[in-house]
Enzyme design. Structure first.
Site, short mmCIF file in Angstrom:
data_model
loop_
_atom_site.label_atom_id
_atom_site.label_comp_id
_atom_site.label_asym_id
_atom_site.label_seq_id
_atom_site.Cartn_x
_atom_site.Cartn_y
_atom_site.Cartn_z
N SER A 1 12.02 39.56 -71.34
CA SER A 1 11.39 40.48 -72.28
C SER A 1 9.99 39.99 -72.61
CB SER A 1 12.21 40.56 -73.57
OG SER A 1 11.49 41.23 -74.58
N TYR B 1 17.07 36.17 -79.82
CA TYR B 1 16.72 36.91 -78.60
C TYR B 1 15.49 36.31 -77.94
CZ TYR B 1 15.55 40.93 -75.64
OH TYR B 1 15.25 41.77 -74.57
#
Length: 251
Positions: free
Chosen positions: A123, A137
């Site tokens: 990401s 995350y």
């Protein structure tokens, strides 16, 4: 390049994982769709379950030649000191430990065959300046980047490559999870709410672009890179260069 090759895709029951599995299958690959609710059921955070998965894929389809780790969760949107520790650890387990275990299980067969492609979905958040929210995350994805670089260095010259990809800002179930969590936050959640609104207003990046990127990687020899979809809504962020860091002790 991938016609009749065996591909393993985690997180394949929904979202980007399903899109990637569909795209590989349409291109001629034989796909093992892996998820807790898919045909190939597996808890990727369990080394024993992943070992059984590798044995089953090899028995039913043959040795895997493509591995795409698309399984992921966003986890708690709270400061690290206030987040539920079990959810925090679970997020890192799914987003980092899972890819480690699957790469470890399937890489040897690829090396033995002299060809393989490992694609780990990361990401852009792993490259953003850190903030107080979403630490599990972002930490997992930053670590996944580095793990993939180490794996790529190990695989150099074997015919097997390992890369990470940012799939774009896609309107998926994860986006909806972030939206729902951000709605309940105070001022500290404003940046996330702005991102959610931006994806909603733009429609997000088309999922087909990540499929195209995976297919492109399958046909190339690029290794150890952070790769972006073509013409993403979010301009690519510099990750790491080709030059080796200065290490004065090396001869």
């Amino acid at each position: 390049m991938i016609d009749a090759k065996v591909a393993v895709v985690t997180g394949a029951s929904r979202g980007l994982g399903r899109e990637i599995a569909d795209g590989l299958e349409a291109a001629g690959a034989r796909v093992a769709r892996v998820a807790r609710t898919a045909e190939y059921r597996c808890d990727v955070t369990s080394s024993e379950a992943v070992a059984r998965l590798e044995e089953r894929v090899r028995s039913e389809l043959g040795a895997a030649q493509i591995l795409v780790n698309a399984a992921g969760v966003f986890g708690p949107i709270e400061p690290p000191s206030k987040a539920d520790p079990e959810r925090w650890v679970e997020t890192v387990a799914v987003d980092l430990i899972g890819p480690y275990l699957t790469c470890r299980a399937f890489a040897d067969g690829m090396v033995a065959a002299g060809w393989g492609r490992i694609v780990n979905v990361t990401s852009a958040s792993s490259l953003h300046p850190p903030g107080p929210l979403g630490s599990a995350y972002a930490t997992a994805k930053a670590a996944l980047n580095q793990l993939t670089r180490h794996l790529a260095a190990e695989l150099e010259g074997t015919g097997v490559t390992a890369n990470v990809i940012h799939p774009g800002d896609v309107k998926t179930d994860m986006w909806a999870d972030i939206r729902d969590q951000a709605l309940g936050l105070g001022p500290e959640g404003e940046a996330l709410r702005q991102w959610v609104d931006w994806v909603e207003q733009t429609g997000g990046d088309p999922p087909r672009k990540v499929v195209d990127l995976v297919l492109e990687i399958a046909g190339s020899n690029v290794n150890g890179r952070f790769l972006w979809i073509e013409d993403p809504l979010q301009p690519p962020i510099p990750s790491w260069g080709d030059a080796e860091a200065s290490q004065p002790w090396r001869k």
